[in-house]
Design an enzyme around this catalytic site. Structure first.
Site, short mmCIF file in Angstrom:
data_model
loop_
_atom_site.label_atom_id
_atom_site.label_comp_id
_atom_site.label_asym_id
_atom_site.label_seq_id
_atom_site.Cartn_x
_atom_site.Cartn_y
_atom_site.Cartn_z
N GLU A 167 -23.76 27.04 45.24
CA GLU A 167 -24.48 26.28 46.17
C GLU A 167 -25.32 25.08 45.46
O GLU A 167 -25.40 24.89 44.11
CB GLU A 167 -25.71 27.08 46.90
CG GLU A 167 -26.51 27.97 45.99
CD GLU A 167 -27.11 27.48 44.91
OE1 GLU A 167 -27.72 26.50 45.06
OE2 GLU A 167 -27.11 27.88 43.64
N GLU A 311 -25.09 26.27 41.29
CA GLU A 311 -23.83 25.66 41.56
C GLU A 311 -22.70 26.55 41.37
O GLU A 311 -21.68 26.41 41.42
CB GLU A 311 -23.48 24.45 40.57
CG GLU A 311 -24.75 23.41 40.41
CD GLU A 311 -24.37 22.25 39.18
OE1 GLU A 311 -23.32 22.41 38.66
OE2 GLU A 311 -25.14 21.53 38.99
#
Length: 344
Positions: A167, A311
């Site tokens: 994310e 991430e």
């Protein structure tokens, strides 16, 4: 939305196949339990990890403008551009570990236009400020869930058996802290960390703002998970929740990253508790709230590297271990095939 996710079941002969490899029983530690899990998910003695994908869901949070993060909100879209250019940590790790990377615009406050490597699933240009009102309407929440499910189902149609979740969203550790507090019953102060690097004053400000948000919402301890998601979540978190549920329904293996990704899983696990059987918890985040999440889900991560980047980097780093678990199950000789004497 309804998802039919059954608990994984034993596969006859799978444990004896693992035990019969040329090694002392249990000597490969967590790799053996991981191989068993993968085989049970796929109901196979010879599981395959075809077409692995790593999805980075990006979204903006209205509360970011209130000061819950050390970075300004525009960093979200700037980092999406970095992902698309191949320059972020997750790009490097995905490339080197054979993971196909896609970036999902779930709700970034920026218009990107058509771009290679970017999936446009935008629900809105960021959520509302949950300190003042619910982050999203029920309709927006349901749209994010449905679009996440559609993404996972589309990958399933393409033969994908593994999805890693990552994310990007300035302010999303704050949203994850509120979700964790509400869904696990952990005191809010124990769920709030420094995120992108807040100093002591910034951390105190973040804690105070989140306490205001929790008081404003006034949710009971047993509030429905979808209500909690609409109050405090982000579009990227809601979209991950939908994608996780659909992926597990298709018997995919889910690679769970750190604090924010696990907040989406907390919601998914309230909707369909058996989803936890389909998850590999890739690492233990340095964010304090992740410990509360792992306790609630009774999860033991593969790695503990002090990561707090997000991430999907922890998922990408754990992926070689997942591949190794399937590889030893499929390729390692047995005592019988190698002509090696077993333990007496």
């Amino acid at each position: 939305m309804h998802f039919a996710i059954p608990p994984i079941a034993a596969v006859p002969g799978l444990q004896s196949r693992i035990d019969g490899k040329t090694k002392p029983p249990g000597s490969l530690g967590q790799l053996e339990s991981l191989a068993l899990q993968i085989g049970e998910i796929q109901q196979s003695l010879t599981p395959r990890l075809d077409n692995p994908q790593l999805l980075v869901f990006a979204g903006d949070h209205g509360a970011a403008c209130a000061g819950v993060s050390a970075f300004p909100q525009e960093v979200t879209w700037q980092m999406v551009e970095n992902f698309l250019a191949g320059g972020a940590a997750i790009n490097v790790f995905a490339r080197h570990n054979g993971l196909q990377l896609q970036v999902i615009d779930a709700g970034v406050a920026h218009a990107f236009g058509p771009r290679d490597g970017l999936v446009d699933a935008k629900v809105a240009f960021g959520t509302h400020n949950y300190i003042e009102q619910a982050a999203m309407s029920s309709g927006e929440r349901d749209a994010a869930l449905a679009r996440g499910a559609a993404i996972a189902n589309n990958l399933g149609e393409q033969g994908c058996r593994v999805i890693g979740f990552g994310e990007m969203g300035i302010g999303n550790t704050a949203a994850a802290a509120l979700l964790t507090h509400q869904l696990t019953g952990t005191p809010l102060a124990d769920c709030v960390g420094r995120g992108t690097g807040l100093d002591d004053a910034g951390l105190a400000r973040k804690q105070a703002l989140l306490a205001r948000a929790a008081e404003r919402a006034g949710l009971p301890a047993d509030a429905d998970a979808l209500t909690v998601l609409a109050e405090f979540g982000g579009f990227e978190i809601a979209m991950m929740t939908g994608a996780m549920l659909a992926a597990a329904e298709r018997r995919m293996l889910l690679l769970i990253d750190g604090f924010i990704v696990t907040s989406a899983l907390l919601v998914a696990a309230r909707i369909a508790p058996a989803i936890v059987d389909y998850c590999v918890f890739c690492h233990r985040s340095a964010e304090p709230g992740h410990l509360a999440q792992l306790r609630a889900l009774r999860a033991e991560p593969l790695l503990d590297l002090g990561l707090r980047l997000g991430e999907g980097t922890g998922a990408a780093l754990a992926w070689p271990l997942v591949r190794a678990a399937a590889a030893f199950l499929n390729e390692m000789a047995s005592f019988a095939s190698a002509g090696v004497s077993e333990q007496s």
